[in-house]
Design a protein around this motif. Structure first.
Motif, PDB file in Angstrom:
ATOM      1  N   HIS A 109     -41.993  58.003  10.803  1.00 26.97           N
ATOM      2  CA  HIS A 109     -40.825  57.520   9.895  1.00 26.97           C
ATOM      3  C   HIS A 109     -40.395  58.575   8.596  1.00 26.97           C
ATOM      4  N   ASP A 110     -41.405  59.195   8.361  1.00 24.43           N
ATOM      5  CA  ASP A 110     -41.155  60.018   7.027  1.00 24.43           C
ATOM      6  C   ASP A 110     -40.400  61.487   7.792  1.00 24.43           C
ATOM      7  N   LEU A 111     -41.021  61.763   8.944  1.00 27.62           N
ATOM      8  CA  LEU A 111     -40.459  63.008   9.669  1.00 27.62           C
ATOM      9  C   LEU A 111     -38.912  62.859  10.019  1.00 27.62           C
ATOM     10  N   ILE A 112     -38.472  61.656  10.369  1.00 25.05           N
ATOM     11  CA  ILE A 112     -37.047  61.339  10.720  1.00 25.05           C
ATOM     12  C   ILE A 112     -36.297  61.193   9.604  1.00 25.05           C
ATOM     13  N   ARG A 113     -36.937  60.699   8.478  1.00 21.83           N
ATOM     14  CA  ARG A 113     -36.037  60.572   7.041  1.00 21.83           C
ATOM     15  C   ARG A 113     -35.819  61.945   6.665  1.00 21.83           C
ATOM     16  N   ARG A 114     -36.840  63.024   6.695  1.00 21.79           N
ATOM     17  CA  ARG A 114     -36.700  64.238   6.230  1.00 21.79           C
ATOM     18  C   ARG A 114     -35.475  64.937   7.116  1.00 21.79           C
ATOM     19  N   LEU A 115     -35.707  64.687   8.379  1.00 20.81           N
ATOM     20  CA  LEU A 115     -34.379  65.446   9.292  1.00 20.81           C
ATOM     21  C   LEU A 115     -33.000  64.764   8.694  1.00 20.81           C
ATOM     22  N   LEU A 116     -32.988  63.371   8.746  1.00 19.32           N
ATOM     23  CA  LEU A 116     -31.455  62.827   8.068  1.00 19.32           C
ATOM     24  C   LEU A 116     -30.930  62.927   6.679  1.00 19.32           C
ATOM     25  N   ARG A 117     -32.133  63.181   5.736  1.00 25.28           N
ATOM     26  CA  ARG A 117     -31.651  63.011   4.630  1.00 25.28           C
ATOM     27  C   ARG A 117     -30.676  64.173   4.092  1.00 25.28           C
ATOM     28  N   PRO A 118     -30.834  65.287   4.443  1.00 24.78           N
ATOM     29  CA  PRO A 118     -29.801  66.329   3.967  1.00 24.78           C
ATOM     30  C   PRO A 118     -28.498  65.904   4.370  1.00 24.78           C
ATOM     31  N   ALA A 119     -28.142  65.014   5.511  1.00 21.25           N
ATOM     32  CA  ALA A 119     -26.935  64.635   5.932  1.00 21.25           C
ATOM     33  C   ALA A 119     -26.261  63.554   4.955  1.00 21.25           C
ATOM     34  N   VAL A 120     -26.964  63.011   4.281  1.00 22.12           N
ATOM     35  CA  VAL A 120     -26.603  61.842   3.423  1.00 22.12           C
ATOM     36  C   VAL A 120     -26.591  61.903   1.923  1.00 22.12           C
ATOM     37  N   THR A 121     -26.970  63.095   1.709  1.00 21.94           N
ATOM     38  CA  THR A 121     -27.437  63.383   0.077  1.00 21.94           C
ATOM     39  C   THR A 121     -26.640  64.851  -0.379  1.00 21.94           C
ATOM     40  N   GLY A 122     -26.672  65.105  -1.615  1.00 19.51           N
ATOM     41  CA  GLY A 122     -26.116  66.383  -2.067  1.00 19.51           C
ATOM     42  C   GLY A 122     -24.835  66.825  -1.706  1.00 19.51           C
ATOM     43  N   LYS A 123     -24.523  67.880  -1.385  1.00 16.84           N
ATOM     44  CA  LYS A 123     -23.314  68.248  -1.012  1.00 16.84           C
ATOM     45  C   LYS A 123     -22.305  67.539   0.175  1.00 16.84           C
ATOM     46  N   ALA A 125     -22.798  64.414   0.776  1.00 18.07           N
ATOM     47  CA  ALA A 125     -22.649  62.764   0.082  1.00 18.07           C
ATOM     48  C   ALA A 125     -21.357  63.367  -0.595  1.00 18.07           C
ATOM     49  N   ALA A 126     -21.321  64.435  -1.556  1.00 18.17           N
ATOM     50  CA  ALA A 126     -20.303  64.553  -2.533  1.00 18.17           C
ATOM     51  C   ALA A 126     -19.064  65.024  -1.737  1.00 18.17           C
ATOM     52  N   GLY A 127     -19.223  65.556  -0.695  1.00 19.25           N
ATOM     53  CA  GLY A 127     -18.150  66.057   0.341  1.00 19.25           C
ATOM     54  C   GLY A 127     -17.204  64.802   0.829  1.00 19.25           C
ATOM     55  N   LEU A 128     -17.823  63.541   0.818  1.00 16.58           N
ATOM     56  CA  LEU A 128     -17.158  62.284   1.158  1.00 16.58           C
ATOM     57  C   LEU A 128     -16.319  61.643   0.084  1.00 16.58           C
ATOM     58  N   ALA A 129     -16.545  62.174  -1.418  1.00 19.85           N
ATOM     59  CA  ALA A 129     -15.702  61.413  -2.347  1.00 19.85           C
ATOM     60  C   ALA A 129     -14.287  61.530  -2.342  1.00 19.85           C
ATOM     61  N   ASP A 130     -13.745  62.857  -1.818  1.00 20.45           N
ATOM     62  CA  ASP A 130     -12.212  62.790  -1.898  1.00 20.45           C
ATOM     63  C   ASP A 130     -11.918  61.818  -0.562  1.00 20.45           C
ATOM     64  N   PRO A 131     -12.304  61.847   0.599  1.00 23.86           N
ATOM     65  CA  PRO A 131     -11.370  60.878   1.549  1.00 23.86           C
ATOM     66  C   PRO A 131     -11.789  59.668   1.272  1.00 23.86           C
ATOM     67  N   MET A 132     -13.181  59.069   0.712  1.00 22.94           N
ATOM     68  CA  MET A 132     -13.215  57.802   0.242  1.00 22.94           C
ATOM     69  C   MET A 132     -12.481  57.359  -0.793  1.00 22.94           C
TER      70      MET A 132
END
Length: 425
Positions: A109-123, A125-132
């Motif tokens: 579980h933790d390994l999959i979280r580590r894989l996915l987390r960069p795609a939903v955090t930081g830059k 996540a911030a990059g979704l701000a304008d379209p949303m």
């Protein structure tokens, strides 16, 4: 725990927590307050569960935090059970439990979280701000053009949440209407209106699974900087000794992310705006001072968590408050109860956007703390900002209708009038 059909304990006052129909009136907060005081570790008989099994009920904040950090309580399964997972009913091991990362234990579980987390955090996540932000403004402009009288859930919260998670996953805009149709029909495996599995909900879920199999196949040939591409191509750390991700894990977790990424913001945003409509002095304070927005977001999350419970399975015998939870027993964490624990929150039954101490558990706790917490907060913020930009007053114009569902707090209908700024109303 073997099948148990005993009468409900008196402390429940006749309320069966496993009876979906009881949630058509919303979350039973008065009952949870009684359980925290009188029966913080309660065994609930299984007379309304699919398999007839009873389950333990935890309602105190400290107990849930401690249990969430204890590997004795598994999200996958345990004891002599052939299934497990995060629902009251056992889901099949190797198909759902142990495959979907929300129903999986560490270390995988933790390994999959580590894989996915960069795609939903930081830059990312911030990059979704304008379209949303644009989506929120567009939807509210449409509501205003329609005279401001809308069903908040169907016309605003639902399409906003669907488009946001579609952006995150990298689903093409041409597919958004199809995804929205599935989301309106189903909540995960079940029919949204009845909270039961039927032929229609099975067919819709099968279509969703097939869609994401095809989407991830496309991402493998044309990857992009989105979560779908990570699910299609990403690999967990092989130095861990864990086996590589399977196609079932990739496709299944894509469906899971769509469901949770649509359902939870959809319901939290609607419930939060409902709270602001029911407490107009709080909405007025927020309009006059946007520095209160951070606190308002956290209070909305505390006040209206999207999931009433998550289930775990005891992997060994555990004693808690003098009660013996045996290996293989089902144990449920009730987030709304923890979020109004009097020992943690001052005046917990008051909705207060100025609240400063707010360790709510609406994103869960322990190793299963929500993967998408940054995106979720961003979605709420951007929608509230758009609402503040355009709306002076939020007026309920009819009854709020809830789905009979104890796994998700689902608003079906929420008729409102959004009075525009400067209307003089």
């Amino acid at each position: 725990m073997t099948a148990d059909h005993d009468e409900l304990p008196a402390v429940l006052g006749g309320f069966d927590l496993a009876d979906q129909s009881r949630y058509a009136d919303g979350v039973p907060y008065e009952l949870f307050a009684r359980l925290r005081r009188e029966a913080p570790v309660l065994f609930h008989p299984g007379r309304s569960t699919a398999d007839g099994d009873g389950f333990w009920v935890l309602t105190r904040h400290a107990d849930i935090v401690a249990a969430g950090a204890d590997p004795a309580f598994s999200a996958q399964g345990g004891g002599s059970r052939a299934g497990g997972g995060s629902h009251l009913e056992d889901l099949p091991m190797g198909v759902h439990a142990g495959v979907l990362f929300a129903m999986m234990d560490d270390p995988r579980h933790d390994l999959i979280r580590r894989l996915l987390r960069p795609a939903v955090t930081g830059k990312v996540a911030a990059g979704l701000a304008d379209p949303m932000r644009g989506i929120a403004a567009e939807l509210l402009a449409g509501a205003r053009a329609a005279g401001g009288t809308v069903d908040f859930m169907k016309d605003l919260a639902e399409p906003y949440a669907l488009r946001a998670i579609s952006l995150l996953l990298g689903a093409p805009r041409a597919d958004w209407d199809r995804l929205a149709d599935w989301g309106r029909a189903n909540l995960g495996f079940v029919n949204r209106l009845t909270a039961t599995v039927d032929d229609g909900s099975r067919a819709v879920f099968a279509q969703m699974q097939q869609y994401f199999t095809e989407l991830l196949d496309h991402k493998r040939t044309a990857p992009a900087g989105d979560l779908g591409s990570v699910l299609a191509l990403g690999e967990i750390d092989q130095a861990s000794g864990e086996r590589p991700l399977t196609d079932l894990e990739r496709d299944g977790n894509a469906v899971l992310i769509l469901i949770t990424g649509f359902e939870q913001p959809r319901n939290t945003i609607a419930s939060g705006v409902l709270a602001l409509a029911e407490h107009p002095e709080q909405w007025k304070a927020l309009r006059e001072d946007r520095s209160l927005l951070d606190g308002a977001i956290e209070e909305i999350l505390r006040w209206a968590p999207p999931n009433p419970y998550n289930r775990r399975t005891a992997t060994r015998d555990v004693e808690l408050h003098g009660r013996l939870i045996k290996a293989g027993d089902k144990v449920t964490f009730w987030w709304p109860a923890a979020n109004r624990d009097e020992t943690v929150f001052e005046d917990p039954e008051t909705f207060d956007i100025r609240r400063t101490v707010n360790p709510h558990l609406s994103f869960g706790t322990g190793t299963h703390f929500c993967l998408g917490d940054q995106v979720a907060r961003l979605e709420i913020r951007l929608f509230l900002e758009a609402l503040l930009d355009q709306v002076e007053e939020i007026r309920l114009t009819g009854p709020v209708v809830y789905a009979p569902n104890n796994k998700h707090t689902v608003i079906l209908d929420m008729p409102v009038e959004l009075v525009p700024l400067g209307s003089g109303s």
